[in-house]
Design an enzyme around this catalytic site. Sequence first.
Site, PDB file in Angstrom:
ATOM      1  N   GLU A   1       0.905  -1.171  -0.028  1.00 44.48           N
ATOM      2  CA  GLU A   1       0.131   0.164   0.351  1.00 44.48           C
ATOM      3  C   GLU A   1       1.229   0.825   0.047  1.00 44.48           C
ATOM      4  OE1 GLU A   1      -2.371   0.331   3.715  1.00 44.48           O
ATOM      5  OE2 GLU A   1      -3.596   2.298   2.259  1.00 44.48           O
TER       6      GLU A   1
ATOM      7  N   ALA B   1       2.029  -0.328  10.606  1.00 46.74           N
ATOM      8  CA  ALA B   1       1.313  -1.660  10.370  1.00 46.74           C
ATOM      9  C   ALA B   1       1.039  -1.419   9.372  1.00 46.74           C
ATOM     10  CB  ALA B   1       0.359  -1.919  11.492  1.00 46.74           C
TER      11      ALA B   1
ATOM     12  N   GLU C   1      -5.623  -2.517  12.724  1.00 49.90           N
ATOM     13  CA  GLU C   1      -5.425  -3.637  11.358  1.00 49.90           C
ATOM     14  C   GLU C   1      -6.258  -4.746  12.095  1.00 49.90           C
ATOM     15  OE1 GLU C   1      -3.066  -2.220   9.648  1.00 49.90           O
ATOM     16  OE2 GLU C   1      -1.994  -0.720  11.002  1.00 49.90           O
TER      17      GLU C   1
ATOM     18  N   HIS D   1      -9.799  -3.238   9.785  1.00 46.71           N
ATOM     19  CA  HIS D   1      -9.322  -2.985   8.403  1.00 46.71           C
ATOM     20  C   HIS D   1     -10.188  -4.401   8.204  1.00 46.71           C
ATOM     21  CE1 HIS D   1      -7.781   0.597   7.475  1.00 46.71           C
ATOM     22  NE2 HIS D   1      -6.441   0.791   8.442  1.00 46.71           N
TER      23      HIS D   1
END
Length: 868
Positions: A119, A260, A296, A299
């Site tokens: 990303e 992260a 995270e 997500h």
Amino acid sequence: LSKKRRDYTPPSHTIETVDLRFELSPQETKVTAVSTIKRIDTQSSVLFLDGKDLCLQSIKIDDQILTENDDYKMLDNGLELYTSLATFTLTVVNTIKPIENTSLEGLYYSNNAYCSQCEAEGFRKITYFLDRPDVLAIFTVSIVSTAEADTYLLSNGNLITDTGFENGERTCVWEDPFPKPSYLFALVAGHFDKLVDEFTTQSGKKIALELFVDEGRLGQGQHALDSLKKAMSWDEQNYGLEYDLDIYMIVAVDFFNMGAMENKGLNVFNSKFVLADAHTATDEDYFNVEAVIAHEYFHNWTGNRVTCRDWFQLSLKEGLTVFRDQQFSADMYSDLVTRISHVNVMRENQFAEDAGPMSHPIRPDEVVEMSNFYTVTVYNKGAEVIRMLHTLLGKAGFRKGMDEYFARHDGQAVTCDDFVNAMQDANGADLSHFKRWYSQSGTPRVRVEQASTGDSQTTLSFTQINTPTRTQAQKQDLYVPIKLECFDKNGHKVDTRLKNDTLVMNSASTALVLDVPNEQITPSLLQDFSAPVLIEYDYTLSQLLIIIEFAGNDYAKWEASHNAYIMLIKEIYNAANGANNNADMQLRQDIEKLATAIKNLTVAPEVLAQILSVPSAESLYSQIEKVDPIMLYHARHKVVVQLSNTLHHFCIRHYLRLSQNPRPYAYEKQQVNNRSLKNTCLHLLAHSSAETVAPLIALQYKNAHNMSDRLGALKAAQVTQDDTFDSLMIAFEEQFGDDAVVMDKWFAMQAKSSKTDILAHLDLLQAHQQYSIKNPNKVRSLIGSFAFYNTLGFHQIDGSGYKYLTDYLITLDKVNPQIASRLMTPLMQFSRYASTNQVLIKAQLNRLYGVKGLSKDLFEKISKALIM
Ligand code: ARG
Ligand code: ZN
């Protein structure tokens, strides 16, 4: 060079499945990608594939080998393929050089392990691909290693084949059943120690949890796994969201650009946000590990199951996921302290960004380098915007909207508008005015005036000021919920007739009429930071003392004390400009009053700790126009010293009480809260002129049985500026020299030193055997701490601090442009400083601008800064 949001076009083709094969070698890894591709745009006869720093070996459509220029053409940023087939199989073979990849984007090799970061646009550094988030493919990944030392060969999803090491090689094959965009791909290979655990979902499915850490660090992994399990059940309970694969893996690495990354089923973490034990991590570290692990994990639904259509929509997943992790942290630890820490980020960092050359809406309109938009605006202001939706719709309404969002968009790549529309439709609300928050940049200021209406009434009038910015000459008024309470002179709450104590501004100005005479009214405004705005109201000290004494909520008390400090610091700052001899005496009297109010409080220890914390110099920059940072530093220091002397006995009493009979370290509320008050007291005490404090500091360091107390002592020692600090730092280095994460704290402390020869000192530290320009944590700890937090060193009046940073950026840009770009933030904010500083900083920006071969990352920022 730049891309615009309004130019979005859907992809001409989509990739339905991709079979990736990696033949690993640090020097040269061979990548074979076999994709099944479908044409979407029936008019299209060209397929563009992104690619960067790749060495192409061969390319095939179905069984036909393609020839350059006839069948495809190489471009700077990829290749163009000529075909009118409706469906076909594309085979691309290329090589990459992981060991030479110091940008830490794409596939890289560090600390004897392979690791990926894709990303936003890193996948194009692995193979030629439609590297955009609206192309969702099913990935199958084969990893081949000839090194027996690579004990783990990991990728997303489920392991379907492991050949074991035989005949000089081993292959592992992973299959991820969920279609995903390329930015969620991950590969990790190398030797790690593994910690395993298990979670049973609410529907009874068993999930294997696996945590991979560097050899010998297993003892520092359990807190991360515990946090993961908490996050998993929290998301089930609060949003009805369950995990969807059979296995969840987390890998901790020392070389990582960000905190992260939420790759499907295989999160990669900066080891700083995984490793924690009493010996090496502070309470704050424990808090951060828990928050980032949760972020995270969350997500997986807000980001992975429903992803972004294009990168302009980044806040769709980041703003929402930050909001969710903030809710989680508040539930796990303390509502108040969690909220204060996030409000501080807004005021210290986001307001500054929004007032500088990089100012952008939470959904940007124009981007040169996407990495430059992983910002406090997209993340934190984005989360504040979601929080306002939550306030507006209520908890149940917000949940209804979330359910609707998933019902509509699971498996899709969507926009911020899609999200707000789901919220709107699920609640039968009209959010068209509210949506302006997505498109408008800048921090709204809300001016609050108070005046008499007749003899017995008061009118509070609220006016929104949205100052034009370079890219937005016309600003609109926004929807601003202002939570407030009013008190009369006896501290009784005045009836405002507001629903939920919230005044909603849905136009440029509003008024509130109260049935109490003007002189008697004290408003407590923007409680809980109910909107990301700056409030302008001219408080008197007595009004602030009324709020501290009588407000029923701790946030309001904290905010009032905070405002009192700001007011006093400003007075000293202004007096220093005009040489006002009364200022010192006035300060003494005012602090006396403030201290008395604080002493009389009966609040929880963590609340008191917050109230005793004077706002940072950074958060004060937005309070004074064209500020002289050094003068502000001294003004703030003076206030802290006065506070320290006035509260000396009070702090000693708390300190000694809280230092008695320590229990074995645990990260649990009561201990954390007590430690926070104890160390806040010690830090404040360190500013007093009393000689009794130095021995207390040395003693605390010596007896410390956990990192919070050790670091608390060290930070206090840094204030006293005597030999204690240097000798404790030597002891610290001896003890923790081989723990990379802990040594980051040491480098950061060094960088903040007020030594007059700080620049020579920094040179020396760069030569330290633990330091490496290739390691982002080290760079952030040393150079970052210096530039962001060492006011006296960085803002030296001869400009040598600015020059030092610039020299470093020139070197760093060649190694890792993303980190260089983040590190230049302190220079970007020149417009808030006095003209002397501005001239010096601009000279450095100009020098940087002239450097040949500058990265897109730095180029975008500098060119914006120089035309501001
Ligand atoms: N999505 C990650 C997170 O917020 C951050 C990725 C950052 N990538 C970057 N290129 N800056 O959890
Ligand atoms: Zn995120």
